[in-house]
Design an enzyme around this catalytic site. Structure first.
Site, PDB file in Angstrom:
ATOM      1  N   ASP A 242       0.826  -1.255  -0.119  1.00 49.01           N
ATOM      2  CA  ASP A 242      -0.102   0.104  -0.047  1.00 49.01           C
ATOM      3  C   ASP A 242       0.759   1.194  -0.182  1.00 49.01           C
ATOM      4  OD1 ASP A 242      -2.326   1.540   0.090  1.00 49.01           O
ATOM      5  OD2 ASP A 242      -2.580   1.291   2.269  1.00 49.01           O
TER       6      ASP A 242
ATOM      7  N   HIS B  39       3.458   3.673  -8.872  1.00 52.45           N
ATOM      8  CA  HIS B  39       3.322   2.090  -9.183  1.00 52.45           C
ATOM      9  C   HIS B  39       4.677   1.582  -9.882  1.00 52.45           C
ATOM     10  CE1 HIS B  39      -0.962   2.426  -7.764  1.00 52.45           C
ATOM     11  NE2 HIS B  39      -1.269   3.024  -8.866  1.00 52.45           N
TER      12      HIS B  39
ATOM     13  N   SER C 149      -6.834  -5.655  -6.636  1.00 48.92           N
ATOM     14  CA  SER C 149      -8.043  -6.155  -5.685  1.00 48.92           C
ATOM     15  C   SER C 149      -9.340  -6.020  -6.632  1.00 48.92           C
ATOM     16  CB  SER C 149      -8.237  -5.394  -4.426  1.00 48.92           C
ATOM     17  OG  SER C 149      -8.745  -4.083  -4.749  1.00 48.92           O
ATOM     18  N   THR C 150     -10.123  -6.606  -6.325  1.00 51.49           N
ATOM     19  CA  THR C 150     -11.510  -6.560  -7.127  1.00 51.49           C
ATOM     20  C   THR C 150     -12.010  -5.325  -6.958  1.00 51.49           C
ATOM     21  OG1 THR C 150     -12.460  -7.477  -4.895  1.00 51.49           O
ATOM     22  CG2 THR C 150     -12.386  -8.898  -7.104  1.00 51.49           C
TER      23      THR C 150
ATOM     24  N   LEU D 173      11.575 -20.284  -4.122  1.00 55.98           N
ATOM     25  CA  LEU D 173      10.415 -19.284  -3.811  1.00 55.98           C
ATOM     26  C   LEU D 173       9.506 -19.421  -4.499  1.00 55.98           C
ATOM     27  CD1 LEU D 173       9.496 -16.763  -1.783  1.00 55.98           C
ATOM     28  CD2 LEU D 173      10.598 -15.297  -3.450  1.00 55.98           C
TER      29      LEU D 173
ATOM     30  N   ARG E 135      -5.554  -2.374   8.390  1.00 50.34           N
ATOM     31  CA  ARG E 135      -6.634  -3.228   8.172  1.00 50.34           C
ATOM     32  C   ARG E 135      -6.342  -4.404   6.966  1.00 50.34           C
ATOM     33  NH1 ARG E 135      -7.943   1.758   6.380  1.00 50.34           N
ATOM     34  NH2 ARG E 135      -7.483   2.186   4.313  1.00 50.34           N
TER      35      ARG E 135
ATOM     36  N   GLU F 118       0.193 -13.815  11.794  1.00 43.52           N
ATOM     37  CA  GLU F 118       0.938 -12.621  12.596  1.00 43.52           C
ATOM     38  C   GLU F 118       0.884 -11.337  11.626  1.00 43.52           C
ATOM     39  OE1 GLU F 118       1.545 -12.523  15.818  1.00 43.52           O
ATOM     40  OE2 GLU F 118       1.190 -14.712  16.124  1.00 43.52           O
TER      41      GLU F 118
END
Ligand code: FPP
Length: 246
Positions: free
Chosen positions: A28, A45, A73-74, A141, A198, A211
């Site tokens: 974010d 970005h 995200s949607t 990975l 959040r 966590e």
């Protein structure tokens, strides 16, 4: 160049032996990072993509097995068309340019989410990247890029798929087969940048015992040092999962 200090920090984390197997990241703050510098949001970005590269390098160096990132995200479809187009082009550019790098470093890439909503060109490149980064041996990975992903949509989709499959009685275990993340362990650690505390519809089912680690730093400023700080914090915690002792 690897500084001595980086090396010492990594060794300290590795010595503890408790490296999170699966790290999830909410990347974010790209827009705010750019706005603060009087740059267009898109510049944030572009720098965010570089930060993802740094996070991938650090995850691989520490022996994290899965890195799952929230790339689109949607809800992101609600953004201005120019910003969406820029992001989709950025994904295309990375798919065109960076796959050899992944192969060289034995990193597998996977794309998870409602991928059918993307252009045939992007879907084709995603599939090709997945194929090219599938190896006979275990990868160093696996990077899961979540695109057109939302946790609630994922759960509803899973329920509908289970109904279609005529499941009579699901268990927590059998239900996970219908999620995008089927086969993956739940994330041990979730990192979110930019000071927001959040989950924003990310991995709702999977993060029941994850966590969380938050930083005020914005995603374009994220680097290996912050990644190590998050892992250090993780190592200091006692995970009890409802029991009295870990
Ligand atoms: C959140 O910042 C970031 C996104 C919605 C996009 C994440 C994409 C990247 C990091 C680009 C690179 C990804 C790949 C797979 C090459 P924001 O725009 O919500 O920032 P703000 O909260 O400051 O507005």
């Amino acid at each position: 160049m690897l500084s001595i200090w980086t090396d010492i920090q990594r060794r300290r984390l590795l010595r503890s032996g408790n490296i999170p197997k699966h790290v999830a990241v909410i990347m974010d703050g790209n827009g705010t990072w750019a706005a603060r510098r009087r740059l267009p949001r898109t510049a944030g970005h572009a720098r965010g993509a570089e930060a993802l590269r740094r996070a991938t390098t650090e995850a691989a160096a520490l022996g994290v097995e899965y890195l799952t990132v929230y790339a689109f995200s949607t809800e992101n479809w609600k953004r201005p068309k120019a910003e969406i187009d820029y992001l989709l082009n950025l994904f295309l550019k990375y798919l065109r340019e960076k796959v050899p790098d992944l192969v060289q470093n034995k990193i597998t890439i996977r794309f998870l989410g409602g991928l059918k909503k993307f252009s045939p060109q992007l879907q084709k490149l995603m599939k090709a990247a997945e194929q090219k980064t599938t190896y006979a041996a275990k990868p160093l990975l696996t990077v899961n890029v979540m695109l057109n992903y939302g946790g609630r949509a994922e759960i509803v989709r899973a329920v509908n798929t289970a109904l279609q499959a005529k499941e009579k009685k699901l268990t927590e275990n059998s239900f996970t087969r219908y999620l995008y993340t089927t086969g993956l362990p739940d994330p041990d650690l979730l990192i979110r940048t930019s000071g927001q505390l959040r989950l924003s519809n990310f991995l709702l089912w999977q993060s029941a015992y994850t966590e969380f680690w938050f930083t005020r730093k914005r995603w374009p400023d994220f680097d290996g040092r912050l990644f190590r700080q998050a892992v250090r914090s993780f190592q200091r915690r006692q995970r009890r999962r409802g029991a009295l002792r870990a």
